[in-house]
Scaffold this active site. Sequence first.
Site, PDB file in Angstrom:
ATOM      1  N   HIS A   1      16.090  -7.951 -35.432  1.00  0.00           N
ATOM      2  CA  HIS A   1      15.135  -8.864 -36.159  1.00  0.00           C
ATOM      3  C   HIS A   1      13.701  -7.981 -36.146  1.00  0.00           C
ATOM      4  O   HIS A   1      12.671  -8.677 -36.262  1.00  0.00           O
ATOM      5  CB  HIS A   1      14.960 -10.264 -35.835  1.00  0.00           C
ATOM      6  CG  HIS A   1      16.055 -10.905 -35.854  1.00  0.00           C
ATOM      7  ND1 HIS A   1      16.927 -11.410 -37.026  1.00  0.00           N
ATOM      8  CD2 HIS A   1      16.794 -11.421 -34.602  1.00  0.00           C
ATOM      9  CE1 HIS A   1      17.988 -12.082 -36.309  1.00  0.00           C
ATOM     10  NE2 HIS A   1      18.102 -11.860 -35.169  1.00  0.00           N
TER      11      HIS A   1
ATOM     12  N   SER B   1      -2.756  14.748 -45.714  1.00  0.00           N
ATOM     13  CA  SER B   1      -3.050  14.044 -47.152  1.00  0.00           C
ATOM     14  C   SER B   1      -4.068  14.922 -47.896  1.00  0.00           C
ATOM     15  O   SER B   1      -5.173  15.530 -47.146  1.00  0.00           O
ATOM     16  CB  SER B   1      -3.762  12.496 -46.972  1.00  0.00           C
ATOM     17  OG  SER B   1      -4.492  12.226 -47.999  1.00  0.00           O
TER      18      SER B   1
ATOM     19  N   LYS C   1      -4.777  12.096 -41.796  1.00  0.00           N
ATOM     20  CA  LYS C   1      -3.432  11.623 -41.996  1.00  0.00           C
ATOM     21  C   LYS C   1      -2.397  12.827 -41.429  1.00  0.00           C
ATOM     22  O   LYS C   1      -2.526  14.038 -41.840  1.00  0.00           O
ATOM     23  CB  LYS C   1      -3.196  11.418 -43.434  1.00  0.00           C
ATOM     24  CG  LYS C   1      -3.731  10.148 -43.907  1.00  0.00           C
ATOM     25  CD  LYS C   1      -3.163   8.889 -43.208  1.00  0.00           C
ATOM     26  CE  LYS C   1      -2.087   8.607 -43.652  1.00  0.00           C
ATOM     27  NZ  LYS C   1      -2.077   8.133 -44.858  1.00  0.00           N
TER      28      LYS C   1
ATOM     29  N   GLU D   1      10.696  10.394 -44.777  1.00  0.00           N
ATOM     30  CA  GLU D   1      10.615   9.765 -45.995  1.00  0.00           C
ATOM     31  C   GLU D   1      11.506  10.371 -47.188  1.00  0.00           C
ATOM     32  O   GLU D   1      12.041   9.393 -47.969  1.00  0.00           O
ATOM     33  CB  GLU D   1       9.230   9.486 -46.289  1.00  0.00           C
ATOM     34  CG  GLU D   1       8.442   8.521 -45.595  1.00  0.00           C
ATOM     35  CD  GLU D   1       6.757   8.709 -45.738  1.00  0.00           C
ATOM     36  OE1 GLU D   1       6.431   9.314 -46.838  1.00  0.00           O
ATOM     37  OE2 GLU D   1       5.911   8.449 -44.703  1.00  0.00           O
TER      38      GLU D   1
END
Length: 480
Positions: free
Chosen positions: A166, A287, A293, A300
């Site tokens: 979980h 970024s 970043k 992804e």
Amino acid sequence: MTANHEPSSPSAKTWSGRFSEPVAELVKRYTASVFFDRRMAEQDIRGSLAHARMLARQGIIADTDLAAIERGMARIADEIARGEFVWDIDGEDVHLNIERRLTALAGDAGKRLHTGRSRNDQVATDIRLWLRDAIDRILALIAEFQRRLLDAAEAHADTAMPGFTHLQVAQPVTFGHHLLAYYEMTRRDAERFADCRRRTNRLPLGAAALAGTSYPIDRESVAADLGFEDICRNSLDAVSDRDFAIEFCAASALLMTHLSRLSEEIILWMSPRVGFIDLADRFCTGSSIMPQKKNPDVPELVRGKTGRVNGHLVALLTLMKGQPLAYNKDNQEDKEPLFDTADTVIDTLRIYADMIGGIQVRAGNMRAALAQGHATATDLADYLVKKGLPFRDAHEAVALAVREAETRGCDLSRLGFDELKAALAPVPGAAGRLGSDALAALTVEGSLAARAHAGGAAPAAVRAAIAVARAALAQANPIP
Ligand code: ARG
């Protein structure tokens, strides 16, 4: 597409004899597949040569025809390799483009090649040859990915990290143990691809358009020539079903799903909030607006491309479900999803093999996370059970100890012996069973070492599993 070696007047269409008006330009473009099926040119030539050799062996064409076909095909293969072959939309697909060029080069011999054959069994053969090659490539790449994964698992067989259920800290595992879970998943993936290969590796040629052919062909010899394990045993089935391609897409969707899960974990682990790993810069991007970043774009995209591969599986299933026997033009739509699935899987595996080696583990952060979730609570319960307390009572007693640790704002493993004993006291028989060795059971190392059975998280078990995996990889069946 520009003009080919022949004039592209409508009458040049190979099957135009029975038509009284030319095909509309839009229809020509709509029905053509040469833009994408030319990827199968090498397989098309291989299949045609095997067919021609059989025709000559059986006396259906002359040896001189075969020699002319072989010379012509060698030249065509060369033109394609050099990028000089002119693909023509009037040729519709890869098969007719090559056949037309052959006829231009070899005259009547070229026109005899299609004896006893149809594009229907030709295309089914080409796809199977193409897919067999793609599967072999994928199996080799899975093995490479697994080798890198095992190297990383071995390097981190002792690196403790929290195991989660979980997404809550559950029990200690090691990073090596965690990676081995993905070894097991991809091992089953490899089994699925190898199994799919067996059913792909059957020869459709000889089925002709749908009913077989009236020439004295020898299908078994063509199968042997092309390395097929067997022939397709029903001509209608041979030209019409694409279940092998659907199976391939299903195996690919599962493999991508596994890599997508690993990607999701890498993304989470890399978040500064978690900080378990860092990914080599070559797999990340910055970024355009936020100078600080470092984004995990590669995992992804793996997660994103999994959706695309799943989509291709559904596309092929949908393509097939309403088709009456035998061949229908719908099947021309099988190629782009199939090619894109293979391309995506191949690129993903290649990039992943490298990325796994580029993971820097932040063992200190993993260890710190373990000290925050009472990860060894089960071990204390197990300790009390081994001293004779029934498990339900032990569970309750340890829950009280956890509550005490929460009140003090520390991890369960930080409670001293006396504090622990006092916390257990309300449950009859619990505190009295607590010995000085209990504190060792509460440590991460104690918890890990206790799970030394096959498949467990103990470093010794992880090392044993790696040895088994390496042996299996070393003798993984070389593809026949
Ligand atoms: N380009 C076609 C395909 O991909 C080849 C078979 C065409 N056969 C036919 N009868 N139209 O399926």
